[in-house]
Write an enzyme that holds these catalytic residues in place. Structure first.
Site, PDB file in Angstrom:
ATOM      1  N   ASP A 159       0.861  -1.176   0.000  1.00 16.18           N
ATOM      2  CA  ASP A 159       0.000   0.000   0.000  1.00 16.18           C
ATOM      3  C   ASP A 159       0.902   1.232   0.000  1.00 16.18           C
ATOM      4  O   ASP A 159       2.042   1.178   0.467  1.00 16.18           O
ATOM      5  CB  ASP A 159      -0.884  -0.019   1.251  1.00 16.18           C
ATOM      6  CG  ASP A 159      -1.885   1.119   1.262  1.00 16.18           C
ATOM      7  OD1 ASP A 159      -2.296   1.543   0.171  1.00 16.18           O
ATOM      8  OD2 ASP A 159      -2.233   1.572   2.358  1.00 16.18           O
ATOM      9  N   ASP A 172      -1.780  -1.121   6.283  1.00 17.90           N
ATOM     10  CA  ASP A 172      -2.046  -0.686   7.655  1.00 17.90           C
ATOM     11  C   ASP A 172      -3.510  -0.330   7.891  1.00 17.90           C
ATOM     12  O   ASP A 172      -3.936  -0.139   9.025  1.00 17.90           O
ATOM     13  CB  ASP A 172      -1.179   0.522   8.015  1.00 17.90           C
ATOM     14  CG  ASP A 172      -1.493   1.739   7.157  1.00 17.90           C
ATOM     15  OD1 ASP A 172      -2.193   1.589   6.145  1.00 17.90           O
ATOM     16  OD2 ASP A 172      -1.024   2.838   7.502  1.00 17.90           O
ATOM     17  N   THR A 183       0.101   4.638   1.250  1.00 18.98           N
ATOM     18  CA  THR A 183       0.026   5.413   2.489  1.00 18.98           C
ATOM     19  C   THR A 183       0.394   4.542   3.680  1.00 18.98           C
ATOM     20  O   THR A 183      -0.189   3.474   3.887  1.00 18.98           O
ATOM     21  CB  THR A 183      -1.384   5.985   2.678  1.00 18.98           C
ATOM     22  OG1 THR A 183      -1.754   6.709   1.509  1.00 18.98           O
ATOM     23  CG2 THR A 183      -1.431   6.904   3.886  1.00 18.98           C
TER      24      THR A 183
END
Length: 827
Positions: free
Chosen positions: A317, A557, A319
């Site tokens: 991912d 996350d 971010t």
């Protein structure tokens, strides 16, 4: 009466649930104490390592220790304590295993506590974080995006609350939850906020029952453990006939006295047992856990270390992985259009949206930090929480209007000047959101309705300083990295391109991706950067790559990463990520550093590569031991059937003990802990067998031939018997040392030193008079010793030739000396 108490408490809880004051304040200290006294707590086993008691039991009471223990008792019954030295293996194996596993347990337990999900529980009118075990029946637990439910309950508050129950049911569609509906532990919040009352805690909760039944929670597959178990099963099948033959020969055919017969039998059986193989594997995993623990890496399932070493694609991912979690408001840029307003009015609206968000994400936190003043609009009349699926959030304020904040390419027509301006900013690596008005309340079924753009909200994302080096590491190791993000594709591409990721400047908008798995797999393999990826698409992309034979790791996350994390071969979550993401991941990076992944990969490669080396040594010993037992045992059968002279076993138990000291024991321990940067490959068992079987056969045949040549017959004197056994032992040690030399390749200075030290160890044993007498060695017969060296030299040449030939046949690259890459990993 005792059996009626829980029912009374449940009824009281239901009554309390309808009391708004109770929902607002939660349980009092006295009420919590009452429930604790009744045992109505969330007392479930922690997801951590086994207890010290279980560790001791597991390392002492093993099948291998049992076999060695029985053989030790047999030798001690003959009165030869010296020949029982192999019994020290029981103590060594158990002690080392216990020490290393306890160290790993302490590391795991400490990290597990740090990583533990802590729900926010209302008590005495205030919310506070508690450990899951401290939750009691009727507790009011607050919920926000990414939170995972730790107990079963009933919703008492809901503001756009939607739960993802895919971890329990397999269905990926989020389910809206109104007050009064039931919720189950194990599900997590995909959007919205709310609170629920705990109605089932501890082992009564749904997720706890599933965990006990192991119906939904599966461990990472370990080819290493599966391979070793397969090998041990094969060895067991071989040991039974070989053991029976040697027992028959020694006890009934050899004609020796009972004491020497038993000693020979034990000497033949002891080296068949690969006593250190399982131990070295456990130690390697345990040391790996400790090493990674020092880097704040929590390994929730041990085989995950091995699994990540086999990964050839990492889906990351953007971010929180390539960029820092935190953002900064860079600019609020007004746009022309029907929603036009002043800059001050736009900033006021943003302040209201940020100030009234109970669970702000990184973008909203940046707004609240830059715009802390309360505009005085009061509570919103309608709320639409942000979700990864719709990519926008909103709040309605009556006379102040209906306000939206979300993705520009979702809320805007792509052909508008505002959309093009947003793409220009996104191409610079900035995150751009649209502030807009709507013509209807944000909770309306047709929302967002007609969107009137007001301003572009520009946020700065800080690229992690270590991200570029991490991507370069994976490139060097031929591991492909795919950036899969929910953000705007142009913005994702700008970040990927700045980090030098191949094709980062050609991002793909996931809204154009096909649903067909084969087509999706083609695109996923060919491209590296994807934006506007929905949570279900992340999961589909992982599955598509796996369908092409790839071993996929997923890092993330957020709540939008949970499905992909769960389905990936290895899920890696950031420590600051959502509780749901951490709970489904096998590895949690508590320091939130993407740069820790190369160390995890390196540790996995060390474990797998070194265990493969160690397995070669132990299995070579098992093969030649079984073969020698067959040869000697068959001689006893032939003696009985045809009247031949039977052959007694050439070695004493002390001989096989010292034979293993420097060819296997000490070298194997050091090799199991050494650096190893070779990429993990499938086919562990066949590869080990390709070296162990030919090498073991060569050692066994050469040793037996040497023994035949020096054996003086059934009337041999005791001196001749010792000399014959010594000669056979010299042949065995020479070839076994060469097997060690082959297994240790490619050479580095410390490996050469290890081999030389092992050879010198045997020189000392055979040279020092006291040691020769103690270990019953007699190399004084030069003719016998010459035969031993000749047979040993021939065996060494055959092992060398076998190594090169099998490498050529199977297309394996053979190297004698280490390359620069290997030297970089040297201790």
């Amino acid at each position: 009466m005792a059996g009626e108490e829980p029912t009374a408490v449940v009824e009281t809880g239901d009554a309390l649930a309808h009391d708004p004051a109770f929902v607002e304040r939660g349980l009092s200290t006295e009420q919590v104490a009452e429930r604790v006294a009744r045992g109505q707590t969330n007392d479930v086993p922690d997801r951590a390592s086994r207890s010290v008691k279980d560790i001791i039991r597991g390392n002492v009471f093993t099948r291998i220790n049992a076999i060695l223990g029985v053989l030790l008792l047999i030798v001690l019954a003959t009165g030869s304590i010296v020949d029982g030295m192999f019994g020290l293996l029981i103590v060594a194996n158990s002690s080392i295993g216990i020490i290393q596993e306890v160290r790993a347990k302490r590391t795991l337990d400490k990290l597990a506590i740090v990583s533990q999900t802590k729900p926010v529980v209302r008590r005495n009118g205030a919310g506070g974080e508690l450990a899951p075990r401290e939750v009691v029946l009727d507790d009011i637990i607050e919920l926000g995006p990414g939170d995972q439910l730790v107990v079963d309950g009933t919703v008492v508050e809901s503001v756009g609350l939607e739960l993802d129950e895919s971890l329990l049911t397999g269905e990926s569609e989020a389910v809206h939850k109104d007050p009064g509906t039931s919720v189950m532990s194990g599900s997590f919040v995909s959007s919205g906020t709310g609170a629920y009352r705990a109605t089932k805690v501890g082992r009564d909760a749904y997720a706890a029952r599933l965990a006990e039944e192991a119906s939904k929670f599966t461990l990472v597959h370990s080819e290493l453990n599966a391979g070793i178990n397969k090998i041990l099963k094969l060895i067991t099948y071989l040991m039974i006939p070989a053991g029976l033959l040697i027992i028959y020969n020694q006890l009934f055919s050899s004609g020796e006295a009972l004491g020497p017969s038993l000693s020979g039998m034990v000497a033949a059986l002891v080296p068949m047992v690969p006593e250190g193989l399982v131990l070295m594997t456990s130690i390697a995993f345990a040391v790996g856990v400790v090493r990674l623990g020092r880097r704040q890496c929590l390994v929730q399932e041990l085989p995950a270390i091995e699994g990540l070493a086999r990964v050839d694609i990492v889906c990351a991912d953007k971010t929180g992985t390539l960029t820092e979690n935190g953002m900064r408001l860079a600019d609020v840029e007004l746009v022309d259009g029907p929603g036009g307003t002043t800059l001050e009015a736009a900033r006021t609206a943003l302040a209201a949206l940020a100030g009234n968000d109970p669970r702000p994400n990184a973008s909203v936190l940046a707004l609240s930090e830059a715009l802390p003043d309360d505009p005085g609009w009061g509570e919103p009349t309608a709320v639409a929480p942000f979700s990864s699926a719709k990519k926008w959030s909103g709040q309605s304020y009556g006379a102040h209007g209906n306000w939206l904040l979300g993705a520009c390419d979702v809320l805007l027509d792509r052909d508008t000047p505002t959309a093009r301006r947003a793409e220009e900013l996104g191409a610079q690596g900035l995150r751009v959101l649209l502030l807009a008005r709507s013509d209807r309340p944000v909770d309306d079924a047709l929302a967002p309705g007609t969107v009137a753009p007001v301003a572009l909200v520009v946020l700065e994302q800080r690229v992690r300083t270590d991200a570029k080096a991490t991507l370069e590491f994976f490139a060097e190791q031929h591991v492909d990295v795919k950036v899969i993000s929910g953000d705007n594709a142009v913005s994702v591409g700008a970040v990927a391109s700045s980090l030098g990721l191949p094709q980062g400047d050609s991002p793909i908008d996931a809204r154009t991706l096909p649903d067909d798995r084969e087509q999706l797999a083609d695109i996923a393999e060919a491209s590296t950067t994807f934006g506007r990826v929905r949570p279900d698409q992340k999961r589909a992309m992982v599955g598509a790559l796996q369908s092409r034979g790839h071993t996929v790791a997923m890092t993330g996350d957020g709540v939008n990463d949970v499905l992909a994390l769960k389905d990936a071969d290895i899920g890696v979550a950031m420590g600051s990520g959502s509780p749901a993401a951490r709970s489904v991941a096998q590895i949690v990076l508590l320091d939130n550093k993407f740069a820790t992944l190369p160390y995890v990969v390196g540790e996995g490669r060390r474990v797998i590569g070194n265990i493969e080396r160690v397995s070669n040594l132990f299995l070579t010993k098992t093969v030649y031991s079984v073969l020698l037992a067959f040869f000697i045992g068959i001689s006893g059968v032939l003696a009985t059937v045809f009247g031949f002279d039977p052959l007694p076993y050439p070695f004493l138990p002390r001989h096989v003990t010292i034979a293993a000291w420097f060819t296997i024991g000490i070298p194997a321990f050091l090799l199991s802990l050494a650096p190893n940067n070779e990429r993990a490959r499938p086919g562990f068992v066949p590869r080990v067998m390709r070296l162990a079987i030919p090498s073991g056969v060569i050692v066994g045949v050469a040793t037996f031939v040497c023994y035949l040549l020096v054996y003086a017959g059934p009337d041999q004197t005791e001196v001749e018997k010792v000399q014959a056994g010594t000669s056979a032992l010299i042949t065995l040690i020479m070839i076994a040392l060469w097997v060690l030399a082959v297994v240790a390749r490619p050479y580095q200075w410390w490996k050469i030193a290890l081999i030389v030290a092992a050879a010198l160890g045997y020189v000392v044993l055979f040279s020092v008079p006291f040691l020769r007498e103690f270990f019953a060695l007699d190399p004084s017969n030069l003719a016998y010793t010459g035969i031993a060296f000749t047979c040993g030299a021939i065996g060494m040449v055959l092992v060398e030739v076998s190594w090169w030939v099998t490498g050529r046949i199977h297309g394996e690259r053979r190297r004698v000396f280490a390359s620069r890459e290997d030297l970089h990993a040297a201790p």
